[in-house]
Design a protein around this motif. Structure first.
Motif, PDB file in Angstrom:
ATOM      1  N   LEU A 116      20.460  -1.556 -25.905  1.00 33.93           N
ATOM      2  CA  LEU A 116      21.418  -2.051 -24.945  1.00 33.93           C
ATOM      3  C   LEU A 116      22.475  -3.018 -25.625  1.00 33.93           C
ATOM      4  O   LEU A 116      23.474  -3.099 -25.311  1.00 33.93           O
ATOM      5  N   ILE A 117      21.913  -3.820 -26.421  1.00 32.42           N
ATOM      6  CA  ILE A 117      22.458  -4.892 -27.274  1.00 32.42           C
ATOM      7  C   ILE A 117      23.453  -4.261 -28.495  1.00 32.42           C
ATOM      8  O   ILE A 117      24.388  -4.597 -28.653  1.00 32.42           O
ATOM      9  N   GLY A 118      22.753  -3.368 -29.275  1.00 37.77           N
ATOM     10  CA  GLY A 118      23.485  -2.862 -30.203  1.00 37.77           C
ATOM     11  C   GLY A 118      24.970  -2.448 -30.194  1.00 37.77           C
ATOM     12  O   GLY A 118      25.837  -3.151 -30.847  1.00 37.77           O
ATOM     13  N   PRO A 119      25.431  -1.794 -28.898  1.00 38.39           N
ATOM     14  CA  PRO A 119      26.936  -1.281 -28.906  1.00 38.39           C
ATOM     15  C   PRO A 119      27.817  -2.674 -28.161  1.00 38.39           C
ATOM     16  O   PRO A 119      28.931  -2.423 -28.470  1.00 38.39           O
ATOM     17  N   LEU A 120      27.135  -3.782 -28.105  1.00 41.77           N
ATOM     18  CA  LEU A 120      27.376  -4.887 -27.571  1.00 41.77           C
ATOM     19  C   LEU A 120      27.919  -5.891 -28.618  1.00 41.77           C
ATOM     20  O   LEU A 120      28.378  -7.223 -28.202  1.00 41.77           O
TER      21      LEU A 120
ATOM     22  N   MET B  89      20.354   3.363 -16.550  1.00 43.50           N
ATOM     23  CA  MET B  89      19.494   4.293 -17.260  1.00 43.50           C
ATOM     24  C   MET B  89      18.936   3.666 -18.311  1.00 43.50           C
ATOM     25  O   MET B  89      19.477   2.604 -18.891  1.00 43.50           O
ATOM     26  N   ASN B  90      17.942   4.341 -19.044  1.00 44.91           N
ATOM     27  CA  ASN B  90      17.402   3.727 -20.334  1.00 44.91           C
ATOM     28  C   ASN B  90      18.187   4.519 -21.479  1.00 44.91           C
ATOM     29  O   ASN B  90      18.385   5.741 -21.286  1.00 44.91           O
ATOM     30  N   PRO B  91      18.748   3.523 -22.110  1.00 45.91           N
ATOM     31  CA  PRO B  91      19.893   3.895 -23.244  1.00 45.91           C
ATOM     32  C   PRO B  91      19.177   4.874 -24.360  1.00 45.91           C
ATOM     33  O   PRO B  91      17.892   4.446 -24.886  1.00 45.91           O
ATOM     34  N   VAL B  92      19.680   5.862 -25.052  1.00 51.00           N
ATOM     35  CA  VAL B  92      19.337   6.750 -25.762  1.00 51.00           C
ATOM     36  C   VAL B  92      20.281   6.519 -27.160  1.00 51.00           C
ATOM     37  O   VAL B  92      21.347   6.792 -27.048  1.00 51.00           O
TER      38      VAL B  92
ATOM     39  N   ALA C 214      10.894   6.853 -23.121  1.00 50.53           N
ATOM     40  CA  ALA C 214      10.427   8.150 -24.087  1.00 50.53           C
ATOM     41  C   ALA C 214      10.923   9.351 -23.434  1.00 50.53           C
ATOM     42  O   ALA C 214      11.091  10.262 -24.092  1.00 50.53           O
ATOM     43  N   LEU C 215      10.871   9.365 -22.102  1.00 52.74           N
ATOM     44  CA  LEU C 215      11.299  10.618 -21.281  1.00 52.74           C
ATOM     45  C   LEU C 215      12.645  10.851 -21.598  1.00 52.74           C
ATOM     46  O   LEU C 215      12.946  12.115 -22.016  1.00 52.74           O
ATOM     47  N   VAL C 216      13.477   9.805 -21.545  1.00 50.98           N
ATOM     48  CA  VAL C 216      14.987  10.091 -21.800  1.00 50.98           C
ATOM     49  C   VAL C 216      15.206  10.428 -23.281  1.00 50.98           C
ATOM     50  O   VAL C 216      16.165  11.484 -23.552  1.00 50.98           O
TER      51      VAL C 216
ATOM     52  N   ARG D  97      23.358   8.300 -23.164  1.00 49.31           N
ATOM     53  CA  ARG D  97      24.039   7.869 -24.323  1.00 49.31           C
ATOM     54  C   ARG D  97      24.229   6.210 -24.065  1.00 49.31           C
ATOM     55  O   ARG D  97      24.687   5.753 -23.330  1.00 49.31           O
ATOM     56  N   ALA D  98      23.678   5.703 -25.083  1.00 49.15           N
ATOM     57  CA  ALA D  98      23.739   4.271 -25.270  1.00 49.15           C
ATOM     58  C   ALA D  98      25.098   3.445 -25.228  1.00 49.15           C
ATOM     59  O   ALA D  98      25.157   2.530 -24.344  1.00 49.15           O
TER      60      ALA D  98
END
Length: 385
Positions: free
Chosen positions: A31-35, A179-182, A291-293, A360-361
């Motif tokens: 979540l933080i990475g792209p920001l 959503m849970n980011p991947v 883990a699912l996504v 996508r994250a």
């Protein structure tokens, strides 16, 4: 706050941000990475024995934690509250990552200093739920609603959690599904022979809530049909007793040579893309499991329980099966996927297509920040209001 100001977000993470596969830490990192550059993150985290701190999430303040318990929860609550008192002038907004009872005191501190805060429960039916075991303690449900009403927003990994946030006092218009980011590594090319490997993969903390022993039972049933079938378990044990129960079950079921256990790994995507055939997660409670996504992004068909948002995701994508916590029924679902290569590839393609559209994250981080910006610009509510 002006729109050209880079806001400082305090991320409070009691479970820690270790390098090994820990769901809350991985979720936060993506979540933080792209920001980066758009926000200034300040991480306040627990440190767990055996968990090496991720260099990209080095906490500005941290404390040693271990297995959960009332005294450790109280220690975290008091410490986190003190951090907010000391750092309150530096924080534009606080993100409580995983909303447990020990967030009540630091949330009250945020309200006292008029710092906007958002609540991000990571599983349905946990401590923020008014139906939870902890919230039945006299006075606790009132406190949950108190901090819920004063929250600038709530982010929910699934509709069940969203409803718990609304019941907990968060205004409905401030509750957002997330959503849970991947990360991109899960979408990379996969090994061509994954179906032939006939290997299940379980990813997550090995503890009672995730029902890993049921996955072992399923593997034992599957090996009666084909003794070459195997399983990969990737994740740390929740406690020493969970380690004992797991190793005992492996031995009793005769699976010593059929199990690969990796406690910590920086490359979960490699195991999913190259080494496994079916993702299995039969948890008691969940939100949207990372883990699912991830498994879907890697093109793995899934067999999951009806917990959290897993039913909706797997049903909508038609990328696997939702089953009860029954060894025979779950084993039959896995067996069906492992019996027909053409059918397996159909499920695999649908899983990846769904993940491309939703997980996508970069797109998730963008939506999160837009909603967080709106929360920061809202008038904060103090304790006295």
């Amino acid at each position: 706050m002006t729109t050209d100001t880079v806001p400082t977000i305090g991320f409070f993470v009691p479970s820690g941000v270790g390098i090994g596969y820990t769901g809350p830490g991985v979720f936060l990192k993506r979540l933080i990475g792209p920001l980066r550059g758009v926000v200034n993150p300040r991480v306040y985290a627990g440190e767990r024995p055996g968990h090496q701190t991720d260099p990209s999430l080095v906490p500005v303040r941290s404390m040693r934690v271990g297995d959960s318990g009332p005294l450790r929860q109280l220690a975290w609550a008091l410490t986190a509250t003190w951090w907010i008192i000391v750092d309150h002038r530096r924080l534009d907004v606080v993100h409580f990552h995983g909303t447990y009872l020990y967030k009540i005191l630091p949330a009250l501190a945020c309200a006292a200093f008029r710092i906007p805060y958002v609540l991000v429960p990571l599983a349905a039916g946990a401590d923020f739920s008014l139906r939870g075991r902890s919230t039945r303690i006299p006075g606790i449900s009132q406190l949950v609603r108190f901090i819920g009403r004063r929250a600038a927003g709530g982010f929910a990994l699934g509709e069940e959690i969203a409803e718990e946030l609304r019941q907990g006092g968060v205004p409905a218009e401030h509750v957002h599904l997330i959503m849970n980011p991947v990360s991109a590594s899960f979408f990379q090319e996969t090994a061509a022979d994954r179906f032939d490997k006939q290997t299940l993969i379980f990813v997550g903390v090995i503890g009672k809530r995730k029902r890993p022993l049921l996955v072992l039972e399923i593997l034992a049933r599957l090996r009666e049909q084909d003794p070459t079938r195997r399983a990969i378990f990737l994740g740390p044990f929740a406690s020493p007793s969970d380690r004992t129960a797991f190793t005992s079950a492996v031995s009793e079921l005769g699976l010593d040579e059929a199990i690969d256990h990796i406690e910590f790994s920086d490359d979960v995507s490699g195991y999913m893309r190259n080494s496994s055939s079916i993702f299995v997660l039969l948890s008691e409670t969940e939100g949207i499991p990372g883990a699912l996504v991830e498994a879907m992004a890697a093109g793995l068909p899934s067999v999951v329980s009806d917990a959290g948002a897993m039913r909706d995701i797997v049903t909508e994508s038609n990328a696997g099966f939702v089953v009860p916590a029954d060894g025979d029924i779950a084993a039959d679902a896995v067996s069906r996927l492992l019996a027909d290569e053409s059918d397996w590839h159909d499920h695999s393609s649908r899983a990846r297509e769904h993940a491309e559209r939703h997980f996508r994250a970069e797109s998730i981080a963008e939506k999160y920040f837009a909603q967080l910006r709106a929360a920061m610009n809202a008038d904060p509510v103090s304790i006295s209001e």
